[in-house]
Design an enzyme around this catalytic site. Structure first.
Site, PDB file in Angstrom:
ATOM      1  N   LYS A 173     -16.149 -19.945 -15.726  1.00  0.00           N
ATOM      2  CA  LYS A 173     -16.443 -18.650 -15.393  1.00  0.00           C
ATOM      3  C   LYS A 173     -16.837 -18.509 -13.560  1.00  0.00           C
ATOM      4  O   LYS A 173     -16.581 -17.396 -13.102  1.00  0.00           O
ATOM      5  CB  LYS A 173     -17.754 -18.054 -15.953  1.00  0.00           C
ATOM      6  CG  LYS A 173     -17.404 -17.475 -17.588  1.00  0.00           C
ATOM      7  CD  LYS A 173     -18.705 -16.686 -17.905  1.00  0.00           C
ATOM      8  CE  LYS A 173     -18.481 -16.220 -19.391  1.00  0.00           C
ATOM      9  NZ  LYS A 173     -19.389 -15.716 -19.930  1.00  0.00           N
ATOM     10  N   LYS A 194     -11.441 -10.739 -23.269  1.00  0.00           N
ATOM     11  CA  LYS A 194     -11.577  -9.361 -22.524  1.00  0.00           C
ATOM     12  C   LYS A 194     -11.280  -9.468 -20.912  1.00  0.00           C
ATOM     13  O   LYS A 194     -10.906  -8.589 -20.507  1.00  0.00           O
ATOM     14  CB  LYS A 194     -13.101  -9.153 -22.695  1.00  0.00           C
ATOM     15  CG  LYS A 194     -13.124  -7.443 -22.434  1.00  0.00           C
ATOM     16  CD  LYS A 194     -12.676  -6.710 -23.418  1.00  0.00           C
ATOM     17  CE  LYS A 194     -12.261  -5.511 -22.724  1.00  0.00           C
ATOM     18  NZ  LYS A 194     -11.346  -4.495 -23.611  1.00  0.00           N
ATOM     19  N   LYS A 236      -7.018 -18.528 -24.340  1.00  0.00           N
ATOM     20  CA  LYS A 236      -7.678 -17.827 -25.683  1.00  0.00           C
ATOM     21  C   LYS A 236      -7.668 -16.136 -25.435  1.00  0.00           C
ATOM     22  O   LYS A 236      -7.560 -15.663 -24.335  1.00  0.00           O
ATOM     23  CB  LYS A 236      -9.107 -18.326 -25.057  1.00  0.00           C
ATOM     24  CG  LYS A 236     -10.137 -17.642 -25.954  1.00  0.00           C
ATOM     25  CD  LYS A 236     -11.629 -18.456 -25.281  1.00  0.00           C
ATOM     26  CE  LYS A 236     -12.427 -17.658 -24.496  1.00  0.00           C
ATOM     27  NZ  LYS A 236     -13.802 -17.995 -24.349  1.00  0.00           N
TER      28      LYS A 236
HETATM   29  P1  TYM Z   1     -19.271 -13.648 -26.601  1.00  0.00           P
HETATM   30  O1  TYM Z   1     -19.641 -12.328 -26.666  1.00  0.00           O
HETATM   31  O2  TYM Z   1     -18.467 -14.254 -25.224  1.00  0.00           O
HETATM   32  O3  TYM Z   1     -18.506 -13.838 -27.905  1.00  0.00           O
HETATM   33  C1  TYM Z   1     -18.990 -13.501 -29.088  1.00  0.00           C
HETATM   34  C2  TYM Z   1     -18.282 -14.366 -30.034  1.00  0.00           C
HETATM   35  O4  TYM Z   1     -16.898 -14.304 -30.221  1.00  0.00           O
HETATM   36  C3  TYM Z   1     -16.429 -15.584 -30.370  1.00  0.00           C
HETATM   37  N1  TYM Z   1     -15.120 -15.503 -29.608  1.00  0.00           N
HETATM   38  C4  TYM Z   1     -13.860 -15.886 -30.227  1.00  0.00           C
HETATM   39  N2  TYM Z   1     -13.516 -16.358 -31.323  1.00  0.00           N
HETATM   40  C5  TYM Z   1     -12.071 -16.880 -31.677  1.00  0.00           C
HETATM   41  N3  TYM Z   1     -11.306 -16.609 -30.573  1.00  0.00           N
HETATM   42  C6  TYM Z   1     -11.365 -16.088 -29.531  1.00  0.00           C
HETATM   43  N4  TYM Z   1     -10.491 -15.947 -28.907  1.00  0.00           N
HETATM   44  C7  TYM Z   1     -12.731 -15.699 -29.232  1.00  0.00           C
HETATM   45  N5  TYM Z   1     -13.400 -15.172 -28.157  1.00  0.00           N
HETATM   46  C8  TYM Z   1     -14.532 -14.886 -28.515  1.00  0.00           C
HETATM   47  C9  TYM Z   1     -17.481 -16.432 -29.582  1.00  0.00           C
HETATM   48  O5  TYM Z   1     -17.034 -17.790 -29.929  1.00  0.00           O
HETATM   49  C10 TYM Z   1     -18.522 -15.819 -30.047  1.00  0.00           C
HETATM   50  O6  TYM Z   1     -19.075 -16.471 -31.245  1.00  0.00           O
HETATM   51  N6  TYM Z   1     -22.494 -17.305 -25.761  1.00  0.00           N
HETATM   52  C11 TYM Z   1     -22.066 -16.256 -26.902  1.00  0.00           C
HETATM   53  C12 TYM Z   1     -23.232 -15.331 -27.257  1.00  0.00           C
HETATM   54  C13 TYM Z   1     -24.527 -15.893 -27.336  1.00  0.00           C
HETATM   55  C14 TYM Z   1     -24.704 -16.590 -28.714  1.00  0.00           C
HETATM   56  C15 TYM Z   1     -26.177 -16.792 -28.635  1.00  0.00           C
HETATM   57  C16 TYM Z   1     -24.041 -17.117 -29.930  1.00  0.00           C
HETATM   58  C17 TYM Z   1     -25.859 -15.780 -26.653  1.00  0.00           C
HETATM   59  N7  TYM Z   1     -26.775 -16.327 -27.390  1.00  0.00           N
HETATM   60  C18 TYM Z   1     -27.009 -17.580 -29.605  1.00  0.00           C
HETATM   61  C19 TYM Z   1     -24.514 -17.746 -30.707  1.00  0.00           C
HETATM   62  C20 TYM Z   1     -26.160 -17.823 -30.711  1.00  0.00           C
HETATM   63  C21 TYM Z   1     -20.712 -15.886 -26.771  1.00  0.00           C
HETATM   64  O7  TYM Z   1     -19.684 -16.439 -26.575  1.00  0.00           O
HETATM   65  O8  TYM Z   1     -20.645 -14.368 -26.637  1.00  0.00           O
END
Ligand code: TYM
Length: 344
Positions: free
Chosen positions: A122, A209, A206
């Site tokens: 990032k 967004k 991957k």
């Molecule tokens: P975020 O919003 O980036 O992603 C949310 C969830 O979507 C999953 N994800 C995917 N899974 C499969 N294939 C993909 N291409 C893909 N893109 C996204 C992510 O793995 C995630 O599960 N850091 C976390 C947010 C967070 C969190 C937490 C999660 C903050 N605090 C505590 C668990 C526990 C995240 O990636 O958000």
């Protein structure tokens, strides 16, 4: 790094997960996380968060932040998270997330956080110009999870390293304070073909967004025509769908489409290959697009209905914040005691 099993932990089994209120959710978020959130409600106490404090690590957006949070809450509910059974809330509404992050900042080691590949991705070439918040992002994530002493965390595969860090922070906190098993070592729930959904155009990237091309992803709000057009234009090759998993080797884009079909229908990859093996993509792609549209269209319609009624959504989020705080505050009070902070 820590052991997987922690049989000595005697606290309740609890699920916690979160999503960022970035502009619009996609199929990767749905299959990697949200679909699992729904299923886990039958087996665990579940707490699902919308992580607005994480969202501001990459820049401010005060005009839209609250509405984007509501949109994620609507997606949770539209996909099947039941606010009566599970807790749905916005991270910043429970102030203890910040407090535990500070304590964990004093537990986590610089070297551990510097290893995080998501920060490197990032931050790009000029990490010096990133916010300190972006660097600290995974420590806040550990605080999210451990503030509820969560034992299970459903996430996509890209979050594996962050979960390892959460476990290391929990373990070091327990060791440093001579409080064995105070925090559980949270277990990531990552398995299944939905854990890593790739770009529709490039099987090595991957689905995300942040990809500039909308044709690389299916958004949760895409209509049936958009889904059909994106799937039809998805990269494949001249060969038919293989009959067994071996035939997926070296065909990342095909593997991705088959994985999506398996994840969305909650079947195994083998099962999908048995049905479509030997058939061309002229048959497989329309079947996949129709299956996706049948799954996503009702979710999109329900999201529209829910986001139109801001007052009802806010009432659910307020109730969720109260339920979350009722779990978090006593745990935070225990943490303060364990750390030895002053208390009147
Ligand atoms: P975020 O919003 O980036 O992603 C949310 C969830 O979507 C999953 N994800 C995917 N899974 C499969 N294939 C993909 N291409 C893909 N893109 C996204 C992510 O793995 C995630 O599960 N850091 C976390 C947010 C967070 C969190 C937490 C999660 C903050 N605090 C505590 C668990 C526990 C995240 O990636 O958000």
């Amino acid at each position: 790094m820590t052991d997987a099993a922690q049989p000595q932990y005697k606290g309740p089994q609890r699920v916690f997960s979160g999503m960022q209120p970035t502009n619009g959710l996609h199929l990767g978020n749905y299959l990697g996380a949200l679909q699992k959130f729904v299923r886990l409600q039958d087996h665990y106490e579940c707490i699902y968060c919308i992580v607005d404090l994480h969202a501001i690590t990459t820049g401010p957006d005060p005009e839209n932040l609250a509405s984007r949070c509501r949109e994620v809450a609507a997606a949770y509910i539209a996909a099947g998270v039941d606010p009566k059974r599970s807790t749905i809330f916005i991270q910043s509404a429970v102030r203890e997330h910040n407090e535990l992050t500070w304590i964990f900042n004093c537990v986590a080691r610089m070297g551990w956080v510097e290893r995080m590949t998501q920060f490197k991705d990032k931050a790009g070439k000029d990490a010096q110009r990133s916010s300190v918040g972006l660097f600290d992002y995974p420590v806040l994530q550990a605080a999210d999870i451990l503030l509820y002493k969560a034992t299970h965390v459903p996430v996509g595969e890209d979050q594996k390293q962050h979960l390892e860090l959460s476990r290391d922070i929990a373990q070091k906190f327990n060791n440093d304070h001579n409080a064995p098993n105070f925090f559980p070592l949270p277990e990531p729930l990552i398995q299944g073909p939905g854990a890593r959904i790739m770009s529709l155009r490039d099987g090595s990237k991957k689905m995300s967004k942040s990809d500039p091309s909308d044709m690389t992803r299916i958004n949760l709000t895409d209509d049936a025509d958009a889904i059909m057009s994106k799937i039809k234009k998805a990269t494949t090759d001249a060969h038919p769908v293989p009959e067994s998993k071996d035939g997926l080797e070296g065909r990342a884009e095909v593997e991705n489409l088959v994985g999506i079909f398996a994840a969305v229908t909650e079947r195994s990859v083998e099962d999908v290959l048995t049905e479509f093996g030997g058939k061309g993509f002229g048959v497989f792609k329309p079947a996949l697009a129709e299956t996706l549209a049948a799954k996503l269209s009702p979710i999109a319609a329900e999201m529209r209905r829910l986001t139109a009624d801001t007052a009802s959504l806010d009432a659910i989020l307020k109730d969720g914040a109260e339920k979350a705080a009722a779990v978090a505050q006593p745990i935070m009070a225990e943490v303060r005691d364990v750390v030895g902070l002053w208390r009147a």
